[in-house]
Design a protein around this motif. Structure first.
Motif, mmCIF file in Angstrom:
data_model
loop_
_atom_site.group_PDB
_atom_site.id
_atom_site.type_symbol
_atom_site.label_atom_id
_atom_site.label_comp_id
_atom_site.label_asym_id
_atom_site.label_seq_id
_atom_site.Cartn_x
_atom_site.Cartn_y
_atom_site.Cartn_z
ATOM 1 N N UNK A 183 0.820 -1.216 0.000
ATOM 2 C CA UNK A 183 0.000 0.000 0.000
ATOM 3 C C UNK A 183 0.855 1.267 0.000
ATOM 4 N N UNK A 184 2.142 1.122 0.357
ATOM 5 C CA UNK A 184 3.039 2.283 0.373
ATOM 6 C C UNK A 184 3.588 2.615 -1.020
ATOM 7 N N UNK A 185 3.224 1.816 -2.007
ATOM 8 C CA UNK A 185 3.613 2.120 -3.386
ATOM 9 C C UNK A 185 2.453 2.866 -4.039
ATOM 10 N N UNK A 186 2.729 4.006 -4.652
ATOM 11 C CA UNK A 186 1.647 4.832 -5.178
ATOM 12 C C UNK A 186 2.075 5.575 -6.438
ATOM 13 N N UNK A 187 1.076 5.962 -7.212
ATOM 14 C CA UNK A 187 1.314 6.801 -8.385
ATOM 15 C C UNK A 187 1.482 8.253 -7.953
ATOM 16 N N UNK A 188 2.329 8.974 -8.666
ATOM 17 C CA UNK A 188 2.427 10.416 -8.490
ATOM 18 C C UNK A 188 1.391 11.036 -9.441
ATOM 19 N N UNK A 189 0.342 11.681 -8.916
ATOM 20 C CA UNK A 189 -0.720 12.211 -9.775
ATOM 21 C C UNK A 189 -0.219 13.124 -10.890
ATOM 22 N N UNK A 190 0.753 13.972 -10.592
ATOM 23 C CA UNK A 190 1.272 14.890 -11.613
ATOM 24 C C UNK A 190 2.056 14.127 -12.678
ATOM 25 N N UNK A 191 2.831 13.145 -12.240
ATOM 26 C CA UNK A 191 3.589 12.345 -13.199
ATOM 27 C C UNK A 191 2.641 11.567 -14.103
ATOM 28 N N UNK A 192 1.580 11.001 -13.506
ATOM 29 C CA UNK A 192 0.591 10.273 -14.296
ATOM 30 C C UNK A 192 -0.087 11.188 -15.301
ATOM 31 N N UNK A 193 -0.495 12.362 -14.869
ATOM 32 C CA UNK A 193 -1.174 13.308 -15.762
ATOM 33 C C UNK A 193 -0.281 13.688 -16.940
ATOM 34 N N UNK A 194 1.034 13.766 -16.700
ATOM 35 C CA UNK A 194 1.966 14.130 -17.758
ATOM 36 C C UNK A 194 2.128 13.064 -18.826
ATOM 37 N N UNK A 195 1.640 11.857 -18.570
ATOM 38 C CA UNK A 195 1.752 10.767 -19.549
ATOM 39 C C UNK A 195 0.613 10.782 -20.567
ATOM 40 N N UNK A 196 -0.453 11.519 -20.271
ATOM 41 C CA UNK A 196 -1.596 11.583 -21.184
ATOM 42 C C UNK A 196 -1.319 12.596 -22.283
#
Length: 289
Positions: A183-196
Motif C-alpha cells: 500500500x506504500x507504493x503509489x502513483x504520483x498524480x502529476x507524473x501520471x497526468x503528464x503521460x496523457x
C-alpha cells in the motif's frame, strides 16, 4: 507431392522445418512480422527452467497437489454426459447460460445494466481476453499507458497491436514506520497526468497489482478515472485477483456507480477483465465511440 511428403517426414524428426526445406524454396524476405521483434522472451519459461535446473521451489506458477472438489467433477460429468445438444458450436462470445449469469453478477457489482449478448465475452484465459481487447482498441501509433511494475504480457500485446507503451511507475512512499506493505507504493498524480497526450488511447489498470499485490484505493482510482474522462481514454481494468483480499483490504472497481462514492462520467469507456479460475470474462460496451 513427393517433396511435400519429405518435408512432413522431416517435421516429425528432430530437425526444424527450415532445415528440411531446400534453400531455393525458402522465402527471400523476412519470415516473421516485424511487430513481434523483441517479444520472443517469456519470463515464465525462463523462471521455470531456472527452478528446475537448481531444484528450487517455483512460486511463480501453481502446481496443485489435490484434486478438484467433488461438486466440480460431478458438474463436469453432467455437462459432458448430456445429449447431443450439449456438443455443438455455441454462441461465439460464450455459452448463453454462462454469459447470462456473468451479466447478472457484473450488473450487481457495477450497478449498471449489462447486456449478456453485447457486453460479455468469455475467453480462454486472461491472455486471450487482453489480446482481444488491445487488438480491438489500439491502432497503429496509439499510446497505451502501463503502470509499473506490470504483468509481463501487457507490453508485447500493445506492441503487436501497433501501439506504443508509455510507462508510469508506482513509487515507494514510506510511512512513519518505513516501507512495510504494498500500500506504500503509489502513483504520483502529476507524473501520471503528464503521460496523457493526444495519442493516448488507453491505460491499463491492474488491481490488485501483480507482482506487488497493491490494492488501489478509491481516491487513487478517482485520479485515474478523472484523467480518462478528461482525455477520452479507455481504461482496461485487469482485476483477476479481486477475490484474493487480505488484511481487511477492500477491492474497489473503477466502474462502480456514483452512489458507492465513486464517479466516472463515462463508465462505458472501460473494459473489465475478471476471472473465475482462468475462465475470463471481459465486460464492456459494444460501442465505445
Amino acid at each position: 507431392m513427393l517433396r511435400s511428403a519429405s518435408i512432413l517426414k522431416c517435421q516429425s524428426g528432430k530437425k526444424t522445418l527450415r532445415h528440411c526445406v531446400p534453400s531455393q524454396l525458402r522465402m527471400s524476405r523476412q519470415l516473421h512480422a516485424r511487430r513481434i521483434e523483441g517479444v520472443d522472451k517469456n519470463i515464465w519459461v525462463e523462471f521455470t527452467k531456472l527452478a528446475a535446473d537448481y531444484k528450487a521451489v517455483n512460486l511463480g506458477q501453481g502446481f496443485p497437489d489435490f484434486s478438484p472438489p467433488d461438486f466440480v467433477k460431478e458438474a463436469f460429468g453432467r455437462a459432458v454426459s448430456g445429449d447431443f445438444s450439449h456438443h455443438q458450436y455455441t454462441h461465439a462470445f460464450g455459452h448463453p447460460a454462462l454469459v447470462k449469469i456473468l451479466a447478472q453478477f457484473f450488473q450487481g457489482s457495477l450497478g449498471q445494466e449489462i447486456d449478456p449478448k453485447d457486453n460479455i465475452l468469455v475467453t480462454v484465459g486472461a491472455y486471450q481476453a487482453l489480446h482481444c481487447t488491445f487488438q480491438a482498441l489500439v491502432d497503429e501509433g496509439d499510446e497505451v499507458i502501463i503502470i509499473e511494475p506490470f504483468f509481463d504480457c501487457y507490453h508485447p500485446m500493445v506492441k503487436m497491436a501497433g501501439g506504443r507503451a508509455v510507462f508510469v511507475p508506482l513509487r515507494p512512499k514510506a510511512g512513519p514506520e518505513g516501507l512495510q506493505s504494498s500500500s506504500h507504493w503509489a502513483l504520483d498524480p502529476e507524473e501520471l497526468a503528464g503521460k496523457f497526450t493526444q495519442r493516448t488511447k488507453a491505460i491499463v489498470l491492474n488491481t490488485p497489482n501483480n507482482p506487488l499485490g497493491k490494492v488501489f484505493k478509491r481516491e487513487e482510482l478517482q485520479v485515474i478515472a478523472d484523467l480518462c474522462v478528461k482525455h477520452g481514454v479507455v481504461c482496461v481494468s485487469d482485476e483477476v485477483y479481486e477475490w484474493l483480499m487480505y488484511d481487511r483490504a477492500q477491492h474497489v472497481k473503477i466502474g462502480e456507480p456514483p452512489e458507492k462514492g465513486f464517479f466516472t462520467a463515462e463508465a462505458h469507456r472501460q473494459y473489465l477483465v475478471g476471472v473465475g479460475h482462468k475462465v475470463l470474462s471481459p465486460a464492456g460496451e459494444a460501442d465505445t465511440a
